[in-house]
Write a protein that holds these residues in place. Structure first.
Motif, short mmCIF file in Angstrom:
data_model
loop_
_atom_site.label_atom_id
_atom_site.label_comp_id
_atom_site.label_asym_id
_atom_site.label_seq_id
_atom_site.Cartn_x
_atom_site.Cartn_y
_atom_site.Cartn_z
N HIS A 45 -89.82 -26.98 -19.57
CA HIS A 45 -89.94 -28.27 -20.23
C HIS A 45 -90.67 -28.07 -21.56
O HIS A 45 -91.64 -27.32 -21.63
CB HIS A 45 -90.73 -29.27 -19.37
N LEU A 72 -96.45 -27.99 -26.28
CA LEU A 72 -96.68 -27.44 -24.95
C LEU A 72 -95.36 -27.07 -24.29
O LEU A 72 -94.43 -27.86 -24.24
CB LEU A 72 -97.44 -28.44 -24.08
N GLU A 74 -93.95 -26.07 -20.66
CA GLU A 74 -94.32 -26.16 -19.25
C GLU A 74 -93.29 -25.41 -18.42
O GLU A 74 -92.09 -25.67 -18.51
CB GLU A 74 -94.39 -27.63 -18.81
N HIS A 76 -91.97 -24.28 -14.62
CA HIS A 76 -91.97 -24.46 -13.17
C HIS A 76 -91.36 -23.20 -12.59
O HIS A 76 -90.13 -23.02 -12.62
CB HIS A 76 -91.19 -25.71 -12.79
N VAL A 82 -96.83 -23.95 -11.43
CA VAL A 82 -96.59 -24.57 -12.72
C VAL A 82 -97.55 -23.97 -13.73
O VAL A 82 -98.75 -23.88 -13.48
CB VAL A 82 -96.78 -26.10 -12.66
N GLU A 83 -97.02 -23.55 -14.88
CA GLU A 83 -97.85 -22.97 -15.94
C GLU A 83 -97.65 -23.75 -17.22
O GLU A 83 -96.53 -24.15 -17.55
CB GLU A 83 -97.49 -21.51 -16.18
N ASN A 84 -98.73 -23.95 -17.96
CA ASN A 84 -98.68 -24.59 -19.27
C ASN A 84 -98.99 -23.57 -20.35
O ASN A 84 -100.00 -22.86 -20.27
CB ASN A 84 -99.68 -25.75 -19.35
#
Length: 278
Positions: A45, A72, A74, A76, A82-84
């Motif tokens: 994302h 950002l 994102e 999944h 989940v990593e940002n």
């Protein structure tokens, strides 16, 4: 106990090292494009919207002319984690260009002209909606035409004294009839002989929402739906639409985000030659 500890250390050393969750290469700058790579089956994302990811983990991102300093990404991951990943976008400064002597009708269109303009816009928007799974965007791009650069991305144009929207592309001055080559593989998503502003117009889709546009063409040599390869001659430079002389306007989009195509190609050959003679 020592044997147990040694065995545990050996076991840890033998475990596979987890691959980096995200790699990102390209131009992290306003108007730039970047290609990302993630593990297969990862969902990406960007700015709150899902981005197409190829089966082998490739995806593309574009940054607008006035993109904020930080965005950002994102992820999944297939594991459920989940990593940002924050991305810093470099700021640019832009030139101001003045063009005088244009016919008033081209600067302030009539109601009849506006109806035609809106139809042109609808066709272009439809072409730029495409989200094809092809990854033609991942190959190195080449210049579609070589010549003097007469207009740059992001500049503000003042037409007959009236400020207009920024210039979203690169203008390359060349004689009418000069061959225009496909800068990368793709599929023609729009071929129009006579748009109000852009005259003869082509759009080539390179997959994942990345497309390139060619304006003011004298002659179109391909049609919508046609597959093209890098280096294929797709059109001829012209002076159609709203122009003051023959040139190619080359633009690039990631969906509705306008990018700077000159960031994807080497320096213009003529520019290099001129620099050597100075």
């Amino acid at each position: 106990m020592q044997r147990f500890i040694l065995g545990a250390i050996i076991t840890l050393l033998c475990l596979p090292v987890p691959a980096q969750a995200l790699t990102l290469e390209g131009n992290l700058i306003q108007g730039g494009m970047a290609i990302g790579k993630v593990a297969p089956s990862t969902t990406v994302h960007f700015r709150g919207k899902a981005v197409r990811v190829s089966p082998d983990g490739l995806f593309v991102l574009g940054f607008s002319r006035d993109a904020e300093a930080e965005s950002l990404i994102e992820l999944h991951l297939p594991t459920g984690a989940v990593e940002n990943h924050p991305v810093t976008i470099e700021k640019r400064s832009y030139d101001i260009q003045r063009i005088d002597g244009l016919p008033p009708r081209k600067v302030s269109p009539s109601a009849e002209d506006l109806e035609r303009i809106y139809k042109d816009i609808a066709l272009v928007k439809e072409a730029r909606k495409k989200d094809d799974p092809r990854t033609d965007f991942s190959m190195p791009f080449i210049w579609p035409v070589t010549g003097r650069i007469s207009g740059v991305y992001g500049s503000q144009r003042i037409l007959n004294g009236k400020p207009k929207r920024p210039h979203y592309g690169v203008d390359i001055a060349a004689p009418t009839g000069t061959p225009v080559k496909a800068p990368a593989d793709g599929v023609v998503s729009l071929a129009h002989n006579d748009m109000f502003y852009s005259g003869g117009t082509l759009i080539v889709d390179h997959g994942h929402g990345l497309s390139t546009v060619y304006m003011h063409l004298h002659k179109l040599l391909v049609e919508a739906g046609q597959r093209v390869k890098q280096g294929d001659v797709i059109a001829q430079v012209g002076a159609t639409g709203r122009v003051t002389g023959p040139h190619l306007h080359w633009g690039m989009n990631w969906f509705d985000t306008r990018l700077d195509p000159s960031l994807l190609v080497p320096p213009m050959p003529e520019a290099e030659t001129a620099a050597l003679t100075q």
